[in-house]
Design an enzyme around this catalytic site. Structure first.
Site: not given
Length: 708
Positions: A128, A77-78, A132, A229
């Protein structure tokens, strides 16, 4: 049109800064995270089901999908992150493993090459959101925007579109609640599969590589979606853990596959073509441009900060040294200069001012002759002077040929070896000429700059120019005098040695700043140019923005012309070389480059006030203002001016200074495009008189009457 191009440049800078702020989550970012809520509205099959939720069908209930045993869907993620994502990709490639990267639009926009590498190496990519946010706080309009912008970034980066989505701040399926479930259903109605996780490595806690491996390991051979991540901070432990985790799981018989491969479904990625592809590429290009431009702006801001502090430091130190030198008891330039001098007054349509100008000269305490050169005036300027019948005043008439030609004509008619030049809208004090010529007691001095004062300072624009003249011009002249590189003898009050003028060929019309041009020529010929602080002249400053623009546009452009004309001094020897390697860089730095970069302060000020950090921005701006106020107060003290005029200094910094920036920028554009600026005559009112002088009588309608 004159305001349009500079205004567009400033708007473009602010737009680039805002775009950068948007993709760096400084603008429109929402960092709220909703606490857990009730779950009674969430179906049990979802709460008790697998990590994948398919709510795309409006006719059928949402489905919960699980990963078959023996397969691991490793998700990150991210990202992408320029430091850690490549290391993660390297580990995956090393062990021939595939993963799913849930990228944010902000990061994908900034690092498109990494997204393309993900796709090229066979990994799947999911959304995603763009910035965010917790979508349970957002409207459907904002949700649509987050997804659309995220897809736009993917299209521009890798030319693909995805059907996979992971909500920010999500967790296991059993954490779905009454606030997040409606969002999941709405996301499904838009054609997306929501991917949660079933095994959380909790690598964001940075517990150490051993713990990350432990927490990411599923029970037995249970198929799982594993959360890790590749961005959001230091991911060195994640990278280290991957080096152990991947081979360990493979030895246990697990395969690391894409999500759709694990589910036996078609790929989640589809190619983007046509207008959507080009819009994506345009977006990525715009973001790259904004980052590059902003980086340049930040460097420029640092440069201007250093230049401002350097200039103020030099001004204060060297001005103090200059004042201490010329004000010490017994200071003399040489033998007193008592011989008569010639005062040249070039005039073009100066009927409102010329009588006051000539009358002020008649009160001079130094012996003078006055030569008024009428440059083809059409308003009777020469007739007014002749009608005054004053002794030692002669009028020379010529066809309109410009100020340099008028001055050269005046030099030809002047009878004395020291020549004072002034403007037709300027008045002298009785002591001005005497103070102005005393430095010629030093035979090395070829020219002297006087102290020009704004006479009409009772208006706001006049007050701002008064501050500028005292601080920006006269304080500068003290500094340049000490450094022996005075850039300009002001046209309003200056004196020259005839021999020096003749050696450099007199006044030139090569530039629109003949006063700067002749000053630089004298430096290159080896003459000293000094500043006489007590030689005060009172001039009429422009009273409207239009008039001010015309004047400063000509000054700025003319200064650039003069610098370019005398650029050869950079490589010459002797006095010319010294001026070229000291004077020209300083003038270019402080009079051309620094003012051109100075708007960056205001651009970042505006950005900081609107988008934060507001408090630090205000403190920084007040700090700069304080430094300027200290310099201005010192300049006013040296010139024995009343401090009350400094009340308008903050407003000057907000409004007047910006106008000067735009003028200089317009001058740069004119110079770079090869434009040719013509001389522009300013409208005068004739209201300026020297302090303590007797005003000329007024007629019945209030106009000034010439005095014979």
């Amino acid at each position: 049109m004159r305001y349009l191009l500079p205004s567009l440049v400033l708007v473009a800078m602010l737009a680039m800064l805002m775009l950068r702020g948007y993709v760096h989550s400084e603008i429109l970012a929402d960092h709220r995270v909703r606490p857990p809520a009730a779950t009674d509205q969430v179906p049990d099959r979802i709460l008790d089901g697998g990590p994948v939720i398919d709510a795309r069908s409006a006719a059928a209930p949402a489905k919960s999908l699980s990963i078959p045993d023996g397969r691991l869907v490793l998700t990150f993620d991210d990202g992408p992150d320029p430091r850690w994502t490549p290391k993660v990709l390297d580990e995956l490639k090393k062990f021939h493993a595939h993963a799913v990267f849930f990228v944010t639009g902000t990061m994908a926009s900034r690092y498109p090459a990494l997204v393309k590498r993900m796709v090229d190496e066979g990994h799947e990519v999911g959304l995603h959101t763009f910035s965010h946010p917790d979508l349970s706080y957002q409207t459907r309009t904002r949700t649509n925007w987050e997804l659309t912008q995220n897809q736009l970034a993917l299209a521009g980066a890798a030319g693909v579109r995805t059907s996979l989505f992971r909500p920010p701040y999500s967790s296991f399926a059993d954490a779905m609640d009454n606030k997040s479930w409606p969002v999941t259903r709405y996301i499904g109605s838009l054609g997306y599969i929501t991917v949660l996780d079933s095994v959380d490595s909790e690598d964001w806690k940075r517990p150490g590589a051993d713990r990350i491996v432990e927490w990411a390991t599923p029970k037995g051979r249970q198929g799982s979606v594993v959360l890790m991540h590749d961005s959001g901070g230091d991911r060195s432990q994640t990278v280290e853990a991957l080096g152990r985790y991947l081979p360990a799981m493979q030895e246990r018989g697990f395969r690391f596959v894409n999500l759709t491969e694990a589910l036996g479904a078609p790929s989640a990625l589809t190619p983007v073509t046509g207008a959507d592809l080009w819009k994506g590429k345009a977006w990525v290009a715009a973001v790259a441009l904004s980052d590059s431009v902003t980086d340049v702006l930040v460097v420029g801001l640092a440069v201007i900060g250093v230049l401002v502090l350097l200039r103020f430091g030099l001004m204060l130190a060297l001005s103090f040294a200059h004042a201490r030198k010329v004000r010490r008891p017994g200071f003399r330039w040489g033998d007193p200069v008592t011989e008569p001098v010639s005062v040249l007054v070039p005039a073009y349509n100066e009927r409102e001012c010329i009588a006051n100008t000539v009358r002020s000269l008649m009160e001079s305490g130094h012996p003078i002759e006055v030569v008024v050169i009428d440059d083809g005036s059409t308003d009777g300027t020469a007739d007014i002077v002749e009608a005054m019948w004053l002794p030692n005043v002669q009028v020379v008439r010529q066809e309109n040929a410009g100020k340099p030609a008028a001055l050269n004509n005046g030099i030809a008619h002047a009878r004395h070896d020291i020549i004072v030049m002034m403007d037709g809208d300027t008045v002298f004090e009785p002591s001005t000429v005497g103070e102005l010529v005393q430095p010629f007691g030093d035979p090395r001095v070829g020219a002297v700059a006087g102290n020009a004062k704004v006479g009409n300072r009772d208006t706001l624009i006049g007050a701002w120019q008064h501050i500028e003249y005292v601080m920006g011009f006269n304080l500068d002249r003290r500094m340049y005098d000490v450094l022996r590189c005075m850039p300009t003898i002001p046209g309003a009050v200056g004196a020259f040695r005839r021999q020096a003028l003749e050696r450099v060929g007199g006044m030139s019309d090569d530039t629109l700043a003949e006063d700067t041009d002749i000053t630089m020529a004298l430096h290159r010929d080896g003459w000293r140019v000094v500043y006489a602080e007590r030689a005060r002249a009172w001039t009429e400053a422009p009273e409207s923005v239009q008039q001010l623009w015309s004047q400063r546009y000509r000054w700025s452009y003319g200064t650039m012309q003069a610098i370019w004309k005398h650029r050869g001094a950079l490589v010459e020897r002797g006095p010319s070389g010294r001026f070229g390697r000291v004077g020209l860089p300083l003038v270019s730095l402080f009079m051309v480059l620094a003012p051109l970069l100075a708007p960056l302060i205001d651009v970042f000020l505006l950005y900081g006030l609107v988008f934060g950090p507001t408090q630090k921005t205000i403190v920084a701006w007040l700090g700069v203002l304080l430094v300027q106020a200290v310099c201005a107060a010192y300049a006013f003290r040296l010139d024995r001016e009343r401090m009350t005029h400094l009340i308008s200094l903050p407003l000057q910094q907000i409004l007047y200074r910006q106008l000067m920036y735009v003028v200089l920028l317009q001058s740069w554009i004119t110079a770079l495009t090869g434009g040719r600026l013509r001389w522009q005559k300013l409208r005068r009112t004739g209201v300026v008189e020297a302090p303590g002088s007797v005003p000329a009588p007024r007629g019945p309608s209030g106009e000034r009457r010439p005095v014979a």
